[in-house]
Write a protein that holds these residues in place. Structure first.
Motif, PDB file in Angstrom:
ATOM      1  N   ALA A 126       0.817  -1.217   0.000  1.00 56.37           N
ATOM      2  CA  ALA A 126       0.000   0.000   0.000  1.00 56.37           C
ATOM      3  C   ALA A 126       0.849   1.266   0.000  1.00 56.37           C
ATOM      4  CB  ALA A 126      -0.930   0.008   1.208  1.00 56.37           C
ATOM      5  N   GLY A 127       2.179   1.104  -0.019  1.00 56.14           N
ATOM      6  CA  GLY A 127       3.052   2.264  -0.156  1.00 56.14           C
ATOM      7  C   GLY A 127       3.763   2.724   1.096  1.00 56.14           C
ATOM      8  N   LEU A 128       3.580   2.017   2.239  1.00 57.77           N
ATOM      9  CA  LEU A 128       4.272   2.420   3.459  1.00 57.77           C
ATOM     10  C   LEU A 128       5.619   1.699   3.558  1.00 57.77           C
ATOM     11  CD1 LEU A 128       1.461   2.500   6.178  1.00 57.77           C
ATOM     12  CD2 LEU A 128       2.484   4.414   4.949  1.00 57.77           C
ATOM     13  N   PRO A 129       6.683   2.411   3.927  1.00 60.97           N
ATOM     14  CA  PRO A 129       7.987   1.757   4.090  1.00 60.97           C
ATOM     15  C   PRO A 129       7.977   0.862   5.320  1.00 60.97           C
ATOM     16  CG  PRO A 129       8.091   4.042   4.808  1.00 60.97           C
ATOM     17  CD  PRO A 129       6.729   3.854   4.207  1.00 60.97           C
ATOM     18  N   VAL A 130       8.591  -0.310   5.226  1.00 55.87           N
ATOM     19  CA  VAL A 130       8.688  -1.226   6.353  1.00 55.87           C
ATOM     20  C   VAL A 130      10.143  -1.647   6.522  1.00 55.87           C
ATOM     21  CG1 VAL A 130       6.334  -2.072   6.001  1.00 55.87           C
ATOM     22  CG2 VAL A 130       8.252  -3.296   4.953  1.00 55.87           C
ATOM     23  N   LEU A 131      10.473  -2.165   7.692  1.00 57.41           N
ATOM     24  CA  LEU A 131      11.827  -2.630   7.967  1.00 57.41           C
ATOM     25  C   LEU A 131      12.102  -3.950   7.255  1.00 57.41           C
ATOM     26  CD1 LEU A 131      11.910  -1.878  11.776  1.00 57.41           C
ATOM     27  CD2 LEU A 131      13.440  -0.845  10.083  1.00 57.41           C
ATOM     28  N   PRO A 132      13.360  -4.225   6.922  1.00 57.89           N
ATOM     29  CA  PRO A 132      13.694  -5.537   6.376  1.00 57.89           C
ATOM     30  C   PRO A 132      13.297  -6.637   7.365  1.00 57.89           C
ATOM     31  CG  PRO A 132      15.549  -4.024   6.169  1.00 57.89           C
ATOM     32  CD  PRO A 132      14.532  -3.346   7.043  1.00 57.89           C
ATOM     33  N   GLY A 133      12.721  -7.696   6.855  1.00 58.17           N
ATOM     34  CA  GLY A 133      12.301  -8.791   7.730  1.00 58.17           C
ATOM     35  C   GLY A 133      11.760  -9.949   6.932  1.00 58.17           C
ATOM     36  N   THR A 134      11.331 -10.996   7.628  1.00 62.28           N
ATOM     37  CA  THR A 134      10.826 -12.173   6.924  1.00 62.28           C
ATOM     38  C   THR A 134       9.399 -11.975   6.434  1.00 62.28           C
ATOM     39  OG1 THR A 134       9.994 -13.183   8.967  1.00 62.28           O
ATOM     40  CG2 THR A 134      12.272 -13.681   8.301  1.00 62.28           C
ATOM     41  N   HIS A 135       8.601 -11.226   7.206  1.00 62.34           N
ATOM     42  CA  HIS A 135       7.199 -10.987   6.849  1.00 62.34           C
ATOM     43  C   HIS A 135       6.477 -12.306   6.583  1.00 62.34           C
ATOM     44  CE1 HIS A 135       8.665  -6.796   5.347  1.00 62.34           C
ATOM     45  NE2 HIS A 135       8.783  -6.967   6.653  1.00 62.34           N
ATOM     46  N   ASP A 279      14.200   6.260  12.300  1.00 58.64           N
ATOM     47  CA  ASP A 279      15.595   5.939  12.584  1.00 58.64           C
ATOM     48  C   ASP A 279      16.493   7.173  12.563  1.00 58.64           C
ATOM     49  OD1 ASP A 279      16.187   6.521   9.895  1.00 58.64           O
ATOM     50  OD2 ASP A 279      16.093   4.420   9.277  1.00 58.64           O
ATOM     51  N   ASP A 280      17.788   6.952  12.828  1.00 62.59           N
ATOM     52  CA  ASP A 280      18.740   8.060  12.917  1.00 62.59           C
ATOM     53  C   ASP A 280      18.871   8.831  11.608  1.00 62.59           C
ATOM     54  OD1 ASP A 280      19.293   7.537  15.541  1.00 62.59           O
ATOM     55  OD2 ASP A 280      21.038   6.287  15.135  1.00 62.59           O
ATOM     56  N   ALA A 281      18.595   8.154  10.491  1.00 61.67           N
ATOM     57  CA  ALA A 281      18.710   8.801   9.182  1.00 61.67           C
ATOM     58  C   ALA A 281      17.479   9.632   8.841  1.00 61.67           C
ATOM     59  CB  ALA A 281      18.938   7.746   8.098  1.00 61.67           C
ATOM     60  N   GLY A 282      16.461   9.599   9.716  1.00 60.20           N
ATOM     61  CA  GLY A 282      15.237  10.359   9.467  1.00 60.20           C
ATOM     62  C   GLY A 282      14.224   9.615   8.622  1.00 60.20           C
ATOM     63  N   ASP A 283      14.401   8.282   8.500  1.00 59.96           N
ATOM     64  CA  ASP A 283      13.478   7.480   7.698  1.00 59.96           C
ATOM     65  C   ASP A 283      12.450   6.793   8.587  1.00 59.96           C
ATOM     66  OD1 ASP A 283      14.818   8.064   5.292  1.00 59.96           O
ATOM     67  OD2 ASP A 283      16.296   6.480   5.699  1.00 59.96           O
ATOM     68  N   PHE A 284      11.208   6.753   8.109  1.00 54.01           N
ATOM     69  CA  PHE A 284      10.136   6.088   8.829  1.00 54.01           C
ATOM     70  C   PHE A 284       9.972   4.658   8.336  1.00 54.01           C
ATOM     71  CE2 PHE A 284       8.905  10.496   9.594  1.00 54.01           C
ATOM     72  CZ  PHE A 284       8.483  10.444  10.915  1.00 54.01           C
ATOM     73  N   HIS A 285       9.609   3.758   9.263  1.00 52.27           N
ATOM     74  CA  HIS A 285       9.335   2.372   8.925  1.00 52.27           C
ATOM     75  C   HIS A 285       8.077   1.950   9.681  1.00 52.27           C
ATOM     76  CE1 HIS A 285      13.501   2.188   7.435  1.00 52.27           C
ATOM     77  NE2 HIS A 285      13.822   2.817   8.553  1.00 52.27           N
ATOM     78  N   CYS A 286       7.046   1.523   8.960  1.00 49.01           N
ATOM     79  CA  CYS A 286       5.822   1.068   9.616  1.00 49.01           C
ATOM     80  C   CYS A 286       6.071  -0.291  10.263  1.00 49.01           C
ATOM     81  CB  CYS A 286       4.690   0.966   8.606  1.00 49.01           C
ATOM     82  SG  CYS A 286       3.079   0.627   9.378  1.00 49.01           S
ATOM     83  N   ILE A 287       5.626  -0.464  11.508  1.00 53.75           N
ATOM     84  CA  ILE A 287       5.868  -1.728  12.206  1.00 53.75           C
ATOM     85  C   ILE A 287       4.580  -2.480  12.528  1.00 53.75           C
ATOM     86  CG2 ILE A 287       8.118  -1.127  13.161  1.00 53.75           C
ATOM     87  CD1 ILE A 287       6.704  -0.349  15.766  1.00 53.75           C
ATOM     88  N   GLU A 288       3.435  -1.790  12.621  1.00 55.94           N
ATOM     89  CA  GLU A 288       2.181  -2.487  12.882  1.00 55.94           C
ATOM     90  C   GLU A 288       1.025  -1.500  12.865  1.00 55.94           C
ATOM     91  OE1 GLU A 288       1.998  -4.348  16.692  1.00 55.94           O
ATOM     92  OE2 GLU A 288       2.404  -2.510  17.802  1.00 55.94           O
ATOM     93  N   VAL A 289      -0.195  -2.071  12.905  1.00 57.10           N
ATOM     94  CA  VAL A 289      -1.416  -1.279  13.022  1.00 57.10           C
ATOM     95  C   VAL A 289      -2.168  -1.777  14.246  1.00 57.10           C
ATOM     96  CG1 VAL A 289      -3.574  -0.559  11.946  1.00 57.10           C
ATOM     97  CG2 VAL A 289      -1.566  -1.023  10.519  1.00 57.10           C
ATOM     98  N   ASN A 290      -2.576  -0.872  15.113  1.00 60.45           N
ATOM     99  CA  ASN A 290      -3.420  -1.221  16.254  1.00 60.45           C
ATOM    100  C   ASN A 290      -4.866  -0.899  15.900  1.00 60.45           C
ATOM    101  OD1 ASN A 290      -1.481  -2.203  18.118  1.00 60.45           O
ATOM    102  ND2 ASN A 290      -0.788  -0.113  18.452  1.00 60.45           N
TER     103      ASN A 290
END
Length: 449
Positions: A126-135, A279-290
């Motif tokens: 849907a266009g949101l940046p996420v962290l590297p992971g297995t998903h 993060d320190d670089a100023g980048d956002f990463h979506c981690i979940e939705v409540n």
């Protein structure tokens, strides 16, 4: 609008929902366990039904008893609050099958976003940046080692059905991974009844930022600004505020707009929160939705003047919020502190006992969401949250001063009871917090006593 709403929760959130229902002329039904028969919401509600013994699995998590209470009292809708069954897709589906309105997202959305790995895949699409992971779920320690080598350390192992900072373990290096994998699986099994876990890159010095959304079944989606929830201990939030300190307005606006588009893309309905790491670089990463009302919703209400519970009820009853994006105005700064029944001197172990002395903060632009009374017994069966102290001020500096004053007025004492009030005051005084440069690591560096 509904004639009768059953509140499937306890404590301060049950009382919070009941109060808005009263203001809207909606009849309320409280459910309670044997441990909560003297709770204020039992007295405030128009009707109250005992649903089981103290353990949550036999009361607040026991769907048949809640559904039976709804039918016997003529409730048309169920408000689940937060925690317990609030994000349970099966419960939402049961409500639907029983002809009851579940005040929250539809079952299919809860199911999709409740699976954290699946949620990240969908949100990324849907266009949101996420962290590297297995998903995806990881079935063995060996598979975890292979995946972690691709992702890179440090790694966080997370429960697939997790939430609220539970079911997680961190591996800083490869040698830590077997223990972290086992720990996360065991915790996930104990807390969520689902031992499946996935892997994600761990960001050590992050800011925790979240966006509040409100969406109708008609496709209307709006946001109510962003909050900072970076002050955490063991990934449990302690202090929340809005707006996010140090975040440029244009960056916050862009994040909120991206979140709205993602919420629309996944078919979100109701009030919800999209959570990010900055993060320190100023980048956002979506981690979940409540997919529920948040514990920290008061700070958003204070700067917008919007009653989020009222809007939840409107969406559930009519399909559309009672406001538009043009109606949302962000004004001033707000901070919330969670006063928990925990003993900082004993590793923040939860405490239980009878409240003898109680003084809650008051004064200008000070809000306290609570459920405690003198003489009340605090049971050992549930979350240790006693009260949420929230303040509003024209700017952050004044809000911090107001919160320090408010916490200084707070007294909750009795045999066996300790609280986190003094620890919260020390956090507020920390130079990094004062400067708005704190991260999720701050609370672990502050002396608990």
């Amino acid at each position: 609008m509904f004639g009768t709403v059953l509140i499937a929760n306890r404590g301060e959130i049950a009382l919070r929902v009941a109060r808005t229902c009263k203001e809207m002329g909606i009849r309320t039904v409280a459910v309670y366990s044997a441990a909560d028969e003297d709770s204020p919401v039992v007295r405030l509600a128009d009707e109250a039904v005992r649903i089981g013994p103290p353990p949550a699995k036999r009361s607040y998590l026991y769907a048949p008893a809640i559904l039976q209470a709804a039918h016997q009292t003529g409730a048309e809708a169920i408000h689940p609050g937060y925690g317990f069954l609030s994000e349970d897709a099966d419960f939402a589906e049961m409500c639907q099958a029983e002809g009851l309105t579940f005040i929250g997202p539809p079952p299919e959305v809860l199911s999709m976003l409740g699976d954290k790995a699946e949620a990240l895949r969908v949100l990324s699409a849907a266009g949101l940046p996420v962290l590297p992971g297995t998903h995806r779920p990881i079935a063995s320690a060996g598979e975890a080692a292979e995946a972690a080598a691709q992702i890179g350390f440090p790694i966080i192992v997370k429960a697939l059905s997790g939430g609220g900072g539970r079911g997680m373990a961190i591996a800083m290096r490869p040698s830590d991974l077997p223990e972290a994998y086992a720990q996360a699986r065991n915790s996930a099994r104990a807390v969520f009844g689902d031992e499946r876990v996935y892997l994600e890159r761990y960001v050590e010095t992050a800011r925790h930022v979240e966006v509040q959304v409100l969406a109708g079944r008609d496709g209307q989606v709006l946001h109510l600004g962003a909050r900072d929830c970076s002050v955490q201990r063991r990934r449990q939030k302690l202090i929340e505020e809005t707006p996010v300190p140090g975040l440029p307005a244009d960056v916050a606006d862009r994040l909120c707009e991206q979140t709205v588009e993602a919420a629309r893309a996944v078919g979100y309905v109701g009030a919800g929160t999209f959570e990010f790491l900055l993060d320190d670089a100023g980048d956002f990463h979506c981690i979940e939705v409540n997919c529920r009302i948040q514990v920290e919703h008061p700070v958003t209400e204070l700067i917008t003047g919007v009653d989020l519970v009222r809007e939840q009820l409107r969406v559930a009853a009519t399909g559309s919020p009672g406001i538009t994006q043009d109606d949302v105005r962000l004004n001033g700064a707000a901070i919330e502190c969670r006063v928990n029944a925990e003993d900082p001197a004993r590793g923040f172990l939860p405490t239980a006992g009878t409240i003898e002395a109680l003084t809650l903060p008051a004064g200008p632009f000070t809000r306290v969401d609570e459920y405690v009374r003198p003489g009340m017994s605090i049971p050992p069966f549930y979350d240790p949250l006693l009260a949420k102290v929230s303040v509003w001020a024209p700017d952050r500096e004044q809000a911090i001063a107001r919160m320090e004053r408010a916490l200084g007025e707070c007294v909750v004492s009795g045999p066996g009871i300790s609280t986190t009030t003094a620890f919260l005051t020390r956090l507020l005084a920390h130079p990094l917090f004062r400067d708005g440069k704190h991260t999720t690591a701050l609370a672990e560096t502050v002396d608990p006593v």
